[in-house]
Write an enzyme that holds these catalytic residues in place. Structure first.
Site, PDB file in Angstrom:
ATOM      1  N   HIS A  54      -2.783   5.814 -10.452  1.00  0.00           N
ATOM      2  CA  HIS A  54      -3.503   5.259  -9.275  1.00  0.00           C
ATOM      3  C   HIS A  54      -4.423   4.276  -9.335  1.00  0.00           C
ATOM      4  O   HIS A  54      -5.438   4.406  -8.493  1.00  0.00           O
ATOM      5  CB  HIS A  54      -3.892   6.710  -8.650  1.00  0.00           C
ATOM      6  N   HIS A  92       4.489   6.607  -8.310  1.00  0.00           N
ATOM      7  CA  HIS A  92       3.329   6.104  -7.702  1.00  0.00           C
ATOM      8  C   HIS A  92       2.448   5.750  -8.515  1.00  0.00           C
ATOM      9  O   HIS A  92       1.149   6.099  -8.448  1.00  0.00           O
ATOM     10  CB  HIS A  92       2.719   7.466  -6.640  1.00  0.00           C
ATOM     11  N   ASP A 131       2.365  12.182  -1.405  1.00  0.00           N
ATOM     12  CA  ASP A 131       2.016  11.425  -2.541  1.00  0.00           C
ATOM     13  C   ASP A 131       1.033  12.117  -3.292  1.00  0.00           C
ATOM     14  O   ASP A 131       0.573  12.964  -2.962  1.00  0.00           O
ATOM     15  CB  ASP A 131       1.094   9.990  -1.801  1.00  0.00           C
ATOM     16  N   HIS A 166      -0.386  13.854   1.864  1.00  0.00           N
ATOM     17  CA  HIS A 166      -0.869  14.010   0.377  1.00  0.00           C
ATOM     18  C   HIS A 166      -0.649  15.139  -0.279  1.00  0.00           C
ATOM     19  O   HIS A 166      -0.828  16.202   0.671  1.00  0.00           O
ATOM     20  CB  HIS A 166      -2.016  13.275   0.188  1.00  0.00           C
TER      21      HIS A 166
HETATM   22 ZN   LIG Z   1      -1.915   7.873  -3.584  1.00  0.00          ZN
END
Ligand SMILES: [Zn+2]
Length: 258
Positions: free
Chosen positions: A119, A115, A64, A210
């Site tokens: 954020h 995504h 991510d 991540h």
């Molecule tokens: Zn994230």
């Protein structure tokens, strides 16, 4: 679902009705500059994938918050060396900053999802704000990848029935995870490898990783993740796991979003 109908347009109309792209309003400049093939193929019926009902030893690696100029290249080299395909969930902001890296990820055959744009917690936003975040990100990531994105992961994994429905209206299957080794707390590579290891009582795994080692998801940069990745992959291979993407089986059993 009145909120969904009110925001149908762009990807939304395409995802729901499989209309050809020529009939659909193009909402952003990013999409207008995309490849001609973009959007000519609809997504599978949207689902919400939060777990896997399988006793088979399969693992989906997910990354991510990228792409990252510091980390993505190293992750891609490891995945290529190990012959593993993964899934990348990228923010619109980072994908727009590094379209070349998005294209590299796509060219290597990895699955790609959006995504959000930058954020936020989608569960705290209005339906219009959720749609803006998800649509802008999906358009930007799709444009950079040169292919229609059909997956999305809400920031922090925080979703609601409304977020799922709004995402589904854009043709997006939302994807959670089953194992979170918390690489964003910047552990040592050895600690991260330990915390990422397969769980014997839950063989089918979606592993959350991540492209940074910071609590602030806006940050990208060096982290334990890239360094630990070869060992993480080796640990799953040693226990007979098969690497899969969340686009394939056995993830087809997610509950319908609509
Ligand atoms: Zn994230």
């Amino acid at each position: 679902m009145a909120a969904t109908a009110g925001f149908a347009g762009g990807w939304a109309a395409r995802g729901v009705s499989d209309q050809p792209s020529a009939d659909v309003a193009v909402p952003t400049a990013a999409v207008a500059s995309a490849s001609p093939a973009l959007g000519t193929k609809g997504c599978p019926k949207p689902r919400a994938i939060t777990s896997i009902k399988s006793n088979e030893r399969v693992v989906a690696l997910t990354f991510d918050d990228g792409p990252s100029a510091e980390v993505t290249g190293q992750i891609l080299r490891t995945l290529a060396d190990k012959k593993v395909k993964a899934t990348f969930f990228m923010t619109g902001e980072h994908a727009s900053a590094h379209p070349d890296l998005v294209a590299q990820i796509a060219a290597a055959g990895h699955a790609i999802g959006s995504h959000s744009w930058n954020h936020p917690r989608l569960d705290k936003l209005s339906p219009a704000q959720v749609t803006d975040q998800v649509e802008r990100a999906t358009n930007a990531v799709s444009a950079a990848a040169g292919t229609r994105v059909c997956l999305a992961r809400p920031p922090f994994g925080l979703t609601t029935p409304q977020v799922d429905a709004l995402s589904a209206a854009m043709g997006l299957t939302t994807v959670g995870w089953t194992q979170n080794p918390k690489d964003w707390l910047n552990p040592t590579p050895e600690q991260l490898r330990h915390d990422s290891a397969p769980w014997s009582d839950r063989p089918a795994t979606i592993l959350l990783l991540h492209e940074h080692g910071a609590e602030d998801p806006q940050q990208v940069g060096p982290s334990a993740t890239a360094a630990a990745l070869p060992g993480i992959i080796d640990d799953y291979l040693a226990q007979g796991y098969r690497f899969v993407q969340v686009t394939g089986e056995p993830f087809g059993s997610g509950r319908p979003s609509l």
